[in-house]
Design an enzyme around this catalytic site. Structure first.
Site, PDB file in Angstrom:
ATOM      1  CB  ALA A  56       0.887  10.274  14.309  1.00  0.00           C
ATOM      2  CB  ILE A  82       5.292  14.439  17.434  1.00  0.00           C
ATOM      3  CG1 ILE A  82       5.933  13.193  18.071  1.00  0.00           C
ATOM      4  CG2 ILE A  82       4.103  14.947  18.252  1.00  0.00           C
ATOM      5  CD1 ILE A  82       4.998  12.025  18.247  1.00  0.00           C
ATOM      6  CE  LYS A  83       0.107  17.408  10.013  1.00  0.00           C
ATOM      7  NZ  LYS A  83      -0.868  16.820   9.082  1.00  0.00           N
ATOM      8  CG  LEU A  84       3.565  18.976  18.111  1.00  0.00           C
ATOM      9  CD1 LEU A  84       5.032  19.329  18.197  1.00  0.00           C
ATOM     10  CD2 LEU A  84       2.992  18.649  19.478  1.00  0.00           C
TER      11      LEU A  84
END
Ligand code: G3P
Length: 217
Positions: A56, A82-84
């Site tokens: 996400a 966690i997508k960054l």
């Protein structure tokens, strides 16, 4: 090679998950838009369908904002990754989140040096965008090759997640090079099983079987 599905469409995810071949899911803001759903609600539903990681993506562009959004996303479920974005702030947030025990996926990678930085930031996954590099007239698969060599040179544990996959050839080539994961749109996953000779062979076997007049069991 692990298979993630690149969609926020819960019906597609459910259908592919039922095959038992699905290892995770990736989403992004464009896929959330396409789903027409609220990000928290749809992400929670996806996390309940698959056991593997569900990426996400944060939408803040500064470190503090990314950290704040990451905490919100991480609360959705235990399997959130966690997508960054691959920016200095994104890498800084990646380092911090990884040290706190979160899974991280650094996205929008278009160069080997970017991938090197993501590995140094401790990313769980690096997402090189194959299709978009091809769209720009270069060879996306070359980038996967370069990252594979660099990560192997230094035994980096960051997994190469081949993204922006558009064709079955992309999947095969990424597997030949040794990408750890491919995130694949539902239609391409379904196309992987298809071969005209399989269909033709099956038709012939079934026709001959009918002529035997037998039944199994
Ligand atoms: O999840 C990111 C990525 O797979 C995007 O693919 O087709 O929009 O370039 P695409």
């Amino acid at each position: 090679m692990k298979f993630f599905v690149d969609t926020a469409d819960v019906d597609e995810i459910r259908e592919i998950n039922e095959t038992g071949l699905l290892d995770g899911v990736t989403t992004n803001p464009s896929l959330i838009l396409k789903s027409g759903r609220d990000i928290t609600e749809v992400t929670k539903e996806i996390c309940g369908i698959v056991d593997g990681p569900v990426s996400a993506e944060v939408t803040a562009t500064d470190f503090d904002g990314m950290m704040r959004e990451a905490k919100v996303l991480a609360k959705i479920a235990d399997n959130i990754c966690i997508k960054l974005p691959l920016t200095m702030d994104g890498l800084k947030a990646c380092k911090k989140l990884t040290s706190e025990g979160h899974q991280t996926n650094v996205t929008l990678c278009f160069s080997a040096n970017q991938a090197l930085l993501a590995a140094k930031a401790g990313a769980t996954y690096i997402s090189p965008f194959i299709g978009r590099i091809d769209d720009a007239g270069a060879d996306g698969m070359e980038l996967i090759e370069e990252i594979r060599s660099i990560y192997d040179n230094y035994d980096f544990e960051t997994q190469i997640l081949a993204a922006s996959i558009r064709t079955v050839m992309h999947v095969k080539e990424a597997a030949l090079i040794g990408a750890d994961v491919a995130t694949v749109p539902p239609g391409v996953i379904k196309a992987l099983v298809k071969h005209p000779l399989t269909d033709k062979g099956l038709d012939a076997f079934l026709a001959d079987w009918a002529k035997t007049g037998q039944k199994i069991g």
